[in-house]
Design a protein around this motif. Structure first.
Motif, mmCIF file in Angstrom:
data_model
loop_
_atom_site.group_PDB
_atom_site.id
_atom_site.type_symbol
_atom_site.label_atom_id
_atom_site.label_comp_id
_atom_site.label_asym_id
_atom_site.label_seq_id
_atom_site.Cartn_x
_atom_site.Cartn_y
_atom_site.Cartn_z
ATOM 1 N N PHE A 1 20.675 -0.060 -50.700
ATOM 2 C CA PHE A 1 20.131 0.898 -49.746
ATOM 3 C C PHE A 1 19.584 0.206 -48.498
ATOM 4 O O PHE A 1 19.600 0.792 -47.411
ATOM 5 N N LEU A 2 19.139 -1.038 -48.637
ATOM 6 C CA LEU A 2 18.714 -1.794 -47.453
ATOM 7 C C LEU A 2 19.926 -2.123 -46.577
ATOM 8 O O LEU A 2 19.867 -1.990 -45.341
ATOM 9 N N VAL A 3 21.018 -2.527 -47.193
ATOM 10 C CA VAL A 3 22.245 -2.813 -46.437
ATOM 11 C C VAL A 3 22.760 -1.539 -45.783
ATOM 12 O O VAL A 3 23.194 -1.546 -44.616
ATOM 13 N N SER A 4 22.707 -0.425 -46.524
ATOM 14 C CA SER A 4 23.160 0.840 -45.959
ATOM 15 C C SER A 4 22.310 1.235 -44.756
ATOM 16 O O SER A 4 22.845 1.690 -43.729
ATOM 17 N N ALA A 5 20.992 1.076 -44.849
ATOM 18 C CA ALA A 5 20.104 1.416 -43.728
ATOM 19 C C ALA A 5 20.446 0.573 -42.500
ATOM 20 O O ALA A 5 20.491 1.086 -41.369
ATOM 21 N N ALA A 6 20.710 -0.717 -42.716
ATOM 22 C CA ALA A 6 21.067 -1.594 -41.588
ATOM 23 C C ALA A 6 22.408 -1.181 -40.986
ATOM 24 O O ALA A 6 22.562 -1.126 -39.750
ATOM 25 N N ALA A 7 23.378 -0.878 -41.845
ATOM 26 C CA ALA A 7 24.694 -0.452 -41.345
ATOM 27 C C ALA A 7 24.575 0.855 -40.573
ATOM 28 O O ALA A 7 25.210 1.026 -39.519
ATOM 29 N N MET A 8 23.761 1.783 -41.085
ATOM 30 C CA MET A 8 23.570 3.056 -40.394
ATOM 31 C C MET A 8 22.929 2.849 -39.026
ATOM 32 O O MET A 8 23.306 3.501 -38.043
ATOM 33 N N ALA A 9 21.970 1.946 -38.955
ATOM 34 C CA ALA A 9 21.318 1.680 -37.675
ATOM 35 C C ALA A 9 22.314 1.124 -36.659
ATOM 36 O O ALA A 9 22.318 1.522 -35.481
ATOM 37 N N LEU A 10 23.163 0.202 -37.090
ATOM 38 C CA LEU A 10 24.179 -0.358 -36.189
ATOM 39 C C LEU A 10 25.165 0.713 -35.731
ATOM 40 O O LEU A 10 25.551 0.755 -34.551
ATOM 41 N N ILE A 11 25.573 1.576 -36.663
ATOM 42 C CA ILE A 11 26.484 2.665 -36.315
ATOM 43 C C ILE A 11 25.827 3.593 -35.300
ATOM 44 O O ILE A 11 26.459 4.056 -34.330
#
Length: 399
Positions: free
Chosen positions: A171-181
């Motif tokens: 979920f930390l990786v997902s949050a970072a990916a979402m922020a970049l997107i």
């Protein structure tokens, strides 16, 4: 009343289309990460096995609420802003899940994440608005292929991250990916300001009125809700067959899912066919192909052919995509000013009915093994095909 602010439709280049596709996949994957990690997450946050199923249920419930409460406002407010707001909600939800220490905080964060994930269903009609009419099907198909890849890749990605770094890392990786997107969409995605002209409550009230007003929406929602139910049935029962009959571990199941995701590659082809006014034969091919895929999948499992079973997974996913992309091409052609509400009504029906597929998959497998599940999937496809042949009466004709 505002007017639409759009770039020239020919300016929607391939990089932006691919960005939208990736964004849809990254957003919607959040619905499925926890699903494959329930047996790991439950004990660590003090959640009993009898309650752990709520992890998936409440995330999906949040998504259903978002479909009804958020997607229709795409007809009222600037679309990119809605998408960015939903991404922010999802980032907060993912961070809250990663920080959760108990069942209550985890489940509340799961609902929040599900609500935010509906931003993907604002991006899809936005892509159709921005595309040139003669390329609309292909654009929607490409964006939807990203969404399906997100669904299919979520489980193996979650398993890999959880196994390597712990479940919270997912979920930390997902949050970072979402922020970049989100940043990429802010910089590159064109704005679209709809005509508006109604209040939020009026938009919600008129959402399901679209089903009553437009026969094509009713028929396409009927077809796709059955297709989605069969899709969920397959991906609930198939892992059980892989584990119990082919004796694969979680890594093997993940590899099977990766291979099955190849069915998403047919989505742009389905859009290309729809752009060439081949909506009826494409629809029939998808509906009938689903039943054929399940029947052949039953045969391949009985024969002990893992390769054949994998090919059938691709075929079943491809059939679902043929129907989905063709349906969205048709419903998006009805009323551009109501596209958000039409998509909300269509997706809500599809989601609510389709969610029953997981229940059917589990029940049929426990009752009669993979063969019972395959027969149930083929029967669902048969009902959809029969409905198309008997009652479509031009609803799927090109527009």
């Amino acid at each position: 009343m505002t007017t639409a602010t759009l770039p020239a439709r020919s300016d929607l280049g391939r990089p932006i289309i691919l960005l939208m596709a990736v964004a849809c996949g990254v957003i919607v994957a959040n619905l499925y990460y926890a699903q494959t990690l329930i047996d790991v997450i439950g004990p660590q946050i003090g959640m009993s096995a009898s309650v752990a199923g709520l992890i998936t249920t409440l995330t999906q419930l949040g998504y259903g609420l978002g479909l009804f409460l958020i997607v229709p406002v795409a007809d009222l407010f600037e679309n990119r802003r809605i998408v960015l707001g939903s991404i922010l909600v999802t980032v907060i939800g993912c961070l809250a899940i990663a920080a959760s220490q108990g069942p209550t905080s985890f489940l509340v964060a799961s609902i929040l994440t599900g609500v935010g994930a509906t931003g993907a269903q604002v991006l899809v009609p936005l892509a159709s608005h921005l595309a040139a009419p003669e390329k609309q099907g292909r654009v929607v198909g490409t964006v939807m292929s990203g969404l399906l890849f997100g669904i299919m890749l979520a489980r193996p990605v979650a398993n890999f991250l959880a196994g390597s770094f712990g479940w919270r890392s997912t979920f930390l990786v997902s949050a970072a990916a979402m922020a970049l997107i989100g940043i990429a969409l802010l910089l590159a995605c064109p704005q679209r300001r709809p005509r508006g002209g109604m209040r939020y409550g009026e938009a919600l009230a008129s959402t399901f009125a679209q089903l009553r007003q437009h026969r094509v929406v009713r028929m396409r929602a009927f077809y796709q809700s059955l297709m989605f139910a069969a899709f969920n049935l397959f991906w609930t029962a198939a892992p059980l067959a892989l584990i119990r009959q082919f004796h694969l571990g979680h890594a093997g199941v993940g590899a099977f899912a990766l291979a099955g995701a190849g069915g998403a590659l047919v989505a742009p082809v389905a859009g290309w066919l729809a752009d060439r006014r081949l909506t009826r034969p494409t629809s029939l091919a998808g509906l009938a192909g689903l039943s054929v895929g399940f029947l052949l999948a039953d045969w391949t499992v009985a024969a002990g052919s893992l390769i054949g079973f994998t090919i059938m997974a691709v075929l079943i996913d491809a059939a679902v995509q043929l129907s989905q992309i063709t349906g969205q091409k048709l419903i998006f052609s009805i009323d551009p000013d109501a596209r958000g509400r039409i998509n909300a009504a269509y997706m809500t029906v599809m989601f609510v009915v389709g969610a029953l597929g997981s229940v059917i998959g589990s029940a049929t497998y426990e009752a009669g093994g993979w063969s019972a599940s395959a027969i149930a999937g083929a029967a669902i496809g048969g009902v959809a095909t029969l409905g198309f042949l008997l009652f479509d009466r031009g609803a799927s004709a090109p527009r």
